[in-house]
Design a protein around this motif. Structure first.
Motif, PDB file in Angstrom:
ATOM      1  N   ALA A  18      -0.155  -6.200   1.863  1.00  0.00           N
ATOM      2  CA  ALA A  18       1.123  -6.902   1.680  1.00  0.00           C
ATOM      3  C   ALA A  18       2.342  -6.161   2.222  1.00  0.00           C
ATOM      4  CB  ALA A  18       1.356  -7.248   0.196  1.00  0.00           C
ATOM      5  N   ILE A  19       2.119  -5.089   2.983  1.00  0.00           N
ATOM      6  CA  ILE A  19       3.240  -4.368   3.600  1.00  0.00           C
ATOM      7  C   ILE A  19       2.912  -4.074   5.066  1.00  0.00           C
ATOM      8  CG2 ILE A  19       3.990  -3.303   1.435  1.00  0.00           C
ATOM      9  CD1 ILE A  19       2.686  -0.683   2.491  1.00  0.00           C
ATOM     10  N   PRO A  20       3.910  -3.766   5.884  1.00  0.00           N
ATOM     11  CA  PRO A  20       3.648  -3.414   7.288  1.00  0.00           C
ATOM     12  C   PRO A  20       2.864  -2.108   7.412  1.00  0.00           C
ATOM     13  CG  PRO A  20       5.970  -3.954   6.933  1.00  0.00           C
ATOM     14  CD  PRO A  20       5.349  -3.831   5.585  1.00  0.00           C
ATOM     15  N   LEU A  21       2.153  -1.990   8.507  1.00  0.00           N
ATOM     16  CA  LEU A  21       1.307  -0.820   8.745  1.00  0.00           C
ATOM     17  C   LEU A  21       2.079   0.492   8.606  1.00  0.00           C
ATOM     18  CD1 LEU A  21      -1.349  -0.397  11.490  1.00  0.00           C
ATOM     19  CD2 LEU A  21       0.460   1.295  11.324  1.00  0.00           C
ATOM     20  N   HIS A  22       3.286   0.556   9.144  1.00  0.00           N
ATOM     21  CA  HIS A  22       4.015   1.822   9.141  1.00  0.00           C
ATOM     22  C   HIS A  22       4.452   2.258   7.738  1.00  0.00           C
ATOM     23  CE1 HIS A  22       7.471  -0.984   9.176  1.00  0.00           C
ATOM     24  NE2 HIS A  22       8.138   0.011   8.620  1.00  0.00           N
ATOM     25  N   GLN A  23       4.338   1.349   6.748  1.00  0.00           N
ATOM     26  CA  GLN A  23       4.718   1.704   5.384  1.00  0.00           C
ATOM     27  C   GLN A  23       3.536   2.186   4.540  1.00  0.00           C
ATOM     28  OE1 GLN A  23       6.949  -1.483   3.546  1.00  0.00           O
ATOM     29  NE2 GLN A  23       8.507  -1.460   5.136  1.00  0.00           N
ATOM     30  N   ARG A  24       2.342   2.100   5.071  1.00  0.00           N
ATOM     31  CA  ARG A  24       1.182   2.629   4.333  1.00  0.00           C
ATOM     32  C   ARG A  24       1.419   4.106   4.025  1.00  0.00           C
ATOM     33  NH1 ARG A  24      -3.705   0.582   8.336  1.00  0.00           N
ATOM     34  NH2 ARG A  24      -3.387  -1.676   8.082  1.00  0.00           N
ATOM     35  N   TRP A  25       0.925   4.562   2.880  1.00  0.00           N
ATOM     36  CA  TRP A  25       1.214   5.961   2.541  1.00  0.00           C
ATOM     37  C   TRP A  25       0.564   6.946   3.513  1.00  0.00           C
ATOM     38  CZ3 TRP A  25      -2.284   9.700   1.391  1.00  0.00           C
ATOM     39  CH2 TRP A  25      -3.554   9.320   0.957  1.00  0.00           C
ATOM     40  N   PRO A  26      -0.668   6.726   4.033  1.00  0.00           N
ATOM     41  CA  PRO A  26      -1.180   7.694   5.015  1.00  0.00           C
ATOM     42  C   PRO A  26      -0.337   7.727   6.293  1.00  0.00           C
ATOM     43  CG  PRO A  26      -2.985   6.421   4.079  1.00  0.00           C
ATOM     44  CD  PRO A  26      -1.707   5.735   3.683  1.00  0.00           C
ATOM     45  N   HIS A  27       0.180   6.568   6.691  1.00  0.00           N
ATOM     46  CA  HIS A  27       1.054   6.529   7.869  1.00  0.00           C
ATOM     47  C   HIS A  27       2.350   7.304   7.612  1.00  0.00           C
ATOM     48  CE1 HIS A  27      -0.946   4.018  10.822  1.00  0.00           C
ATOM     49  NE2 HIS A  27       0.171   3.905  11.513  1.00  0.00           N
ATOM     50  N   GLN A  28       2.952   7.054   6.456  1.00  0.00           N
ATOM     51  CA  GLN A  28       4.196   7.752   6.128  1.00  0.00           C
ATOM     52  C   GLN A  28       3.978   9.264   6.046  1.00  0.00           C
ATOM     53  OE1 GLN A  28       6.992   6.264   3.220  1.00  0.00           O
ATOM     54  NE2 GLN A  28       5.757   4.414   2.898  1.00  0.00           N
ATOM     55  N   LEU A  29       2.873   9.658   5.430  1.00  0.00           N
ATOM     56  CA  LEU A  29       2.593  11.074   5.233  1.00  0.00           C
ATOM     57  C   LEU A  29       2.318  11.780   6.554  1.00  0.00           C
ATOM     58  CD1 LEU A  29       2.084  13.473   3.348  1.00  0.00           C
ATOM     59  CD2 LEU A  29      -0.265  12.662   3.071  1.00  0.00           C
ATOM     60  N   THR A  30       1.449  11.211   7.363  1.00  0.00           N
ATOM     61  CA  THR A  30       1.095  11.880   8.614  1.00  0.00           C
ATOM     62  C   THR A  30       2.254  11.892   9.598  1.00  0.00           C
ATOM     63  OG1 THR A  30       0.077   9.818   9.406  1.00  0.00           O
ATOM     64  CG2 THR A  30      -1.383  11.450   8.400  1.00  0.00           C
ATOM     65  N   ARG A  31       3.118  10.900   9.503  1.00  0.00           N
ATOM     66  CA  ARG A  31       4.307  10.908  10.348  1.00  0.00           C
ATOM     67  C   ARG A  31       5.204  12.102  10.002  1.00  0.00           C
ATOM     68  NH1 ARG A  31       5.506   5.914   9.755  1.00  0.00           N
ATOM     69  NH2 ARG A  31       7.020   6.107   8.090  1.00  0.00           N
ATOM     70  N   GLN A  32       5.344  12.377   8.713  1.00  0.00           N
ATOM     71  CA  GLN A  32       6.148  13.525   8.289  1.00  0.00           C
ATOM     72  C   GLN A  32       5.520  14.844   8.717  1.00  0.00           C
ATOM     73  OE1 GLN A  32       8.272  13.941   4.718  1.00  0.00           O
ATOM     74  NE2 GLN A  32       8.114  11.791   4.114  1.00  0.00           N
ATOM     75  N   LEU A  33       4.189  14.876   8.782  1.00  0.00           N
ATOM     76  CA  LEU A  33       3.475  16.100   9.146  1.00  0.00           C
ATOM     77  C   LEU A  33       3.247  16.225  10.648  1.00  0.00           C
ATOM     78  CD1 LEU A  33       0.785  16.029   6.315  1.00  0.00           C
ATOM     79  CD2 LEU A  33       2.757  17.567   6.458  1.00  0.00           C
ATOM     80  N   ASN A  34       3.655  15.194  11.405  1.00  0.00           N
ATOM     81  CA  ASN A  34       3.480  15.192  12.858  1.00  0.00           C
ATOM     82  C   ASN A  34       1.999  15.191  13.248  1.00  0.00           C
ATOM     83  OD1 ASN A  34       4.624  15.006  15.429  1.00  0.00           O
ATOM     84  ND2 ASN A  34       4.520  17.216  15.755  1.00  0.00           N
ATOM     85  N   PHE A  35       1.196  14.470  12.478  1.00  0.00           N
ATOM     86  CA  PHE A  35      -0.223  14.281  12.776  1.00  0.00           C
ATOM     87  C   PHE A  35      -0.391  13.121  13.754  1.00  0.00           C
ATOM     88  CE2 PHE A  35      -2.925  16.044   9.058  1.00  0.00           C
ATOM     89  CZ  PHE A  35      -2.148  17.182   8.974  1.00  0.00           C
ATOM     90  N   SER A  36      -1.611  12.971  14.263  1.00  0.00           N
ATOM     91  CA  SER A  36      -1.982  11.754  14.974  1.00  0.00           C
ATOM     92  C   SER A  36      -1.990  10.585  13.983  1.00  0.00           C
ATOM     93  CB  SER A  36      -3.367  11.898  15.593  1.00  0.00           C
ATOM     94  OG  SER A  36      -3.398  12.949  16.521  1.00  0.00           O
TER      95      SER A  36
END
Length: 199
Positions: A21-39
């Motif tokens: 029910a939310i956009p892909l970029h709001q998923r918690w793994p997406h948010q977390l890895t974005r902050q960590l500069n992961f793939s």
């Protein structure tokens, strides 16, 4: 000089991992890895999956280990579907063993507790007190197994309960977390779990 390999994340779970029910970029793994500069994370998660569903999907999925981190959040649908509680322990154990096998050390695996959906609007006619009691039982098991197997653990259940007083933490479907709630999960993970040690 060769370029350093990008850090990777494998996210195992159900609707709470895939971000129903939310956009892909709001998923918690997406948010977390974005902050960590992961793939971008690799997901093996589907809304409605039980522990058995996730186990059944593993042989049909291509993995590229070792991952820098593997996360596991599973069990709410066992409770929601009224499955025999006794099957959770062995199936969760099997899933956690798999998660550990996909990285280099058990300390590179992060288990999240099951959120308390009893506080959501959609659960108010479904015996919320019983839901909470059963989720607490499931979380006692996944916490115990995680401790025994030496993985990291983050309790986000208390955060999920804040939705009782803050509707912005619930997605438009009235049941699942919003991107804002997942952001609070990420903040707690970053505060409590030493992810940066392994990057």
């Amino acid at each position: 000089m060769s370029r350093q390999k990008a850090s990777t994340w494998l996210a195992l779970g159900d609707s709470y991992t895939i971000g129903e029910a939310i956009p892909l970029h709001q998923r918690w793994p997406h948010q977390l890895t974005r902050q960590l500069n992961f793939s971008i994370p690799q997901y093996l998660a589907t809304t409605g999956w039980t522990t058995r569903d996730l186990l059944n999907a593993i042989p049909n999925t291509t993995f590229t280990p070792p991952y820098t981190w593997v996360s596991l959040l599973i069990g709410v649908n066992n409770q929601y579907q009224g499955l025999d509680f006794s099957i959770y322990r062995p199936e969760f154990t099997e899933l956690l063993k798999f998660a550990i096998s996909q990285t280099t050390d058990a300390q590179h695996v992060l288990v999240l507790s099951i959120p308390d959906y009893s506080v959501t609007p959609e659960a108010q006619d479904k015996r919320p007190a019983k839901i909470l009691q059963e989720i607490e039982q499931y979380n006692q098991v996944n916490r115990q197994i995680s401790t025994e197997m030496g993985t990291r653990y983050c309790d986000i259940t208390s955060i999920s309960q804040q939705a009782a007083e803050n509707e912005s933490l619930i997605a438009e479907d009235g049941l699942h977390p919003s991107g804002k709630m997942y952001q609070v999960w990420v903040e707690k993970i970053l505060k409590e779990v030493s992810l940066i040690d392994f990057i």
